[in-house]
Design an enzyme around this catalytic site. Sequence first.
Site, PDB file in Angstrom:
ATOM      1  N   HIS A  72      -0.169  -2.238  18.130  1.00 52.81           N
ATOM      2  CA  HIS A  72      -1.017  -1.564  17.152  1.00 52.81           C
ATOM      3  C   HIS A  72      -0.263  -0.397  16.523  1.00 52.81           C
ATOM      4  CE1 HIS A  72      -4.864   0.856  16.198  1.00 52.81           C
ATOM      5  NE2 HIS A  72      -4.605   0.002  15.214  1.00 52.81           N
ATOM      6  N   ASN A 103       8.769  -4.408  -2.376  1.00 54.72           N
ATOM      7  CA  ASN A 103       8.896  -3.962  -0.990  1.00 54.72           C
ATOM      8  C   ASN A 103       7.521  -3.577  -0.471  1.00 54.72           C
ATOM      9  OD1 ASN A 103      11.891  -3.915  -1.132  1.00 54.72           O
ATOM     10  ND2 ASN A 103      11.512  -2.245  -2.558  1.00 54.72           N
TER      11      ASN A 103
END
EC number: 5.4.99.62
Length: 134
Positions: A20, A125
């Site tokens: 996470h 990107n």
Amino acid sequence: MKKTPLLNIALSRVIASLGHGDILMIVDAGMPVPPGVELIDLALTRGVPDFVSVLDVVLSEMQVESHVLAREMADIKPPALQIIESLNLDDQLGQQRWISHEDLKALSRTAKAIIRTGECQPYSNLALVSGVVF
């Protein structure tokens, strides 16, 4: 043999190892990769593989909590931006954050890995922040 779309061993390993909040970046052929950050170089030639194809396969395996884009992408509007926006509307990319291209390059130093594509459209990107499935 795997049944899911992702066949690349290195990329499959990295996605399976994400926790996470970990960052995985998908970048164009020109984005610099900082020393010490794992590079998964998929680029074969200009445009192969393209940014969107790589993003689609990554999303088939990765739970995304949020994503980060360079503001310059909104100005240039590469083809990938329309796909990112539609995925964002479908809530596949979580919360969206815009920062400068220089700040995105600085953020790349904290990425668990960077996936280089053959994409040659400027500013294609994206930083994906890993979420949890529960």
